[in-house]
Design a protein around this motif. Structure first.
Motif: not given
Length: 168
Positions: A70-72, A89-90, A92-95, A97, A118
């Motif tokens: 899930r995480c960049s 991380c992503n 449910e379509g939310t980033t 941090t 978020y």
């Protein structure tokens, strides 16, 4: 209903950070962990958890596996006397941090702060902060096994068993 699930995810992430390789290993036995969340949903909860080296390692591995999916960004490092985790991380379509900072000796106590923002807001929440404090109480009590979590009101579950089931 979903907000408590988000809080639980944050708690598991924080537990993974506390168990990570860069942090000193937590002493095996019974830990009392208090989580205090601020706005937008103030809540304080104290639970007890029976742990050993194996269950802490499983928590770390589960957290790292979730982060890989899930995480960049997922970095855990030392900054002076702190263990710091930063992730993007992503969910449910939310980033999401997150920056988490932990201090303590991990054999008798530790404290941490987990701050998450978020973008776009998740279910109306722009961010969340959680303060964690934990202290070692002694050996696990009779009838407890590593991974057991005792919640207020008598609810009990085994986090290690849940993590093993998630792997299957």
């Amino acid at each position: 209903m979903r907000r408590p699930a988000l809080a639980l995810c944050s708690l598991l992430l924080a537990a993974g950070v506390a168990a990570a390789a860069e942090a000193p290993a937590r002493k095996s036995g019974l830990w009392e962990i208090t989580n205090a969340m601020g706005e937008p949903m103030p809540m304080t909860q104290t639970m007890q958890q029976c742990i050993d080296e194996k269950t802490d390692k499983l928590t770390e591995q589960t957290g790292m596996r979730e982060a890989q999916q899930r995480c960049s960004k997922n970095e855990i490092k030392r900054e002076g006397n702190k263990v710091v985790s930063e992730s993007v991380c992503n969910i449910e379509g939310t980033t999401a941090t997150t920056r988490a900072e932990f201090t303590g000796d991990f054999s008798s106590n530790y404290k941490g702060t987990v701050k998450t923002t978020y973008s776009p807001p998740m279910q109306g929440m722009k961010g969340m902060q959680m303060n964690i404090s934990a202290r070692w109480l002694g050996p696990c009590q009779a009838g407890q096994k590593p991974g057991d979590v005792m919640m207020p009101g008598g609810m009990k579950f085994n986090a290690a068993d849940m993590q093993r089931q998630m792997r299957q």
